[in-house]
Design an enzyme around this catalytic site. Sequence first.
Site, short mmCIF file in Angstrom:
data_model
loop_
_atom_site.label_atom_id
_atom_site.label_comp_id
_atom_site.label_asym_id
_atom_site.label_seq_id
_atom_site.Cartn_x
_atom_site.Cartn_y
_atom_site.Cartn_z
N HIS A 178 57.95 -21.48 -1.27
CA HIS A 178 59.37 -21.29 -0.94
C HIS A 178 60.30 -22.36 -1.52
O HIS A 178 61.17 -22.07 -2.32
CB HIS A 178 59.56 -21.32 0.59
CG HIS A 178 58.78 -20.28 1.33
ND1 HIS A 178 59.10 -18.94 1.31
CD2 HIS A 178 57.70 -20.40 2.14
CE1 HIS A 178 58.24 -18.28 2.07
NE2 HIS A 178 57.39 -19.13 2.59
O1 RIB Z 1 60.63 -20.16 5.65
C1 RIB Z 1 60.15 -21.12 4.74
C2 RIB Z 1 60.79 -22.44 4.99
O2 RIB Z 1 60.41 -22.94 6.26
C3 RIB Z 1 60.31 -23.52 3.99
O3 RIB Z 1 61.33 -24.46 3.80
C4 RIB Z 1 59.16 -24.17 4.70
O4 RIB Z 1 58.96 -25.53 4.29
C5 RIB Z 1 59.64 -24.14 6.12
O5 RIB Z 1 60.49 -25.26 6.30
#
Ligand code: RIB
Length: 314
Positions: free
Chosen positions: A243
Amino acid sequence: MAPRKIIIDTDPGQDDAFAILFALGSPEDLEVVGITTVGGNVPLSLTTKNALKVVELAGRPDVPVFAGCPAPMVKKLMTAEYVHGETGLDGAELPEPATPVQDEHAVNWMVRTIMAAREGEITVCTLGPMTNLAMAMTMEPRIVPRIREVVLMGGGFFEGGNATPAAEFNIFVDPHAAHKVFHSGVPVTMAPIDCTYTAQMTPEWLGTLRATGSRAALEAANMAEFYCQYGDHKFPTRARPIHDACVTGYLLSPNIYEQRQCYVTVDISSSETIGMTVVDWWHVTGKEKNVNVLRRIEPAPFFDLMLDRISALP
Ligand code: RIB
Ligand code: CA
């Protein structure tokens, strides 16, 4: 061209670590002015320790780390050890950091740094709940027109949510902070799970990363293997969305993203869909298009670039 000055606001988190390593491996393009930490994936004490570990892993203990807000603006903190492990960086074997966290509170430092910089000089990259940035905007509204862009990982629309059926984790943890940032007037680019789900890190790619042999690459691969253990119920293979690294990828190579300027707001009212990012993808509201929404990424150039930059670290 001078490297783009960025502040990374983060809750490491293995995918945060990849975003940070990716950025620190790109000194020609990005100058990480400082890292601010927030409670999110794990409590603040651990996200702060993890950020210190990651800058040391990158051979960049000179990058200052500032601890920020331990909890959201209104809601109670919700963490995600079920994804990231008890330490928040499980999988990596990293020593206790030798570098101390800075004394100054992250929010104070963020305000001071943005006010001291030239207008439009600083980009703020948020990789976790946006509590620090929202608090900074509340404390000193004059920073808003001085920020070049906020590039954030968060939200979801066509893919729904990963914290609830409607909300992605970063926004769900602090929906009030997200609402403030989205409606502040600052230029926002958002990498929702619609985009990050197209950035699936595969075991094969991790093998090529590990084979590059640097310590940073080795430990990144180690933490990623832990990170990929969660989600078998959601994904058909062991590939997982990296992500937060999509934020760094956008700064370095925006043209590999499908993107569209849209009106976006955040639900802060209901209980069922609180934290939902409501994206007016078809412009039916006629409201001002306040967010550049990243919809998809081209995975091959993204992962090639990330391999190149992380493997350049010591
Ligand atoms: O949904 C994904 C996000 O939530 C990313 O930033 C992961 O590190 C968590 O913080
Ligand atoms: Ca994160």
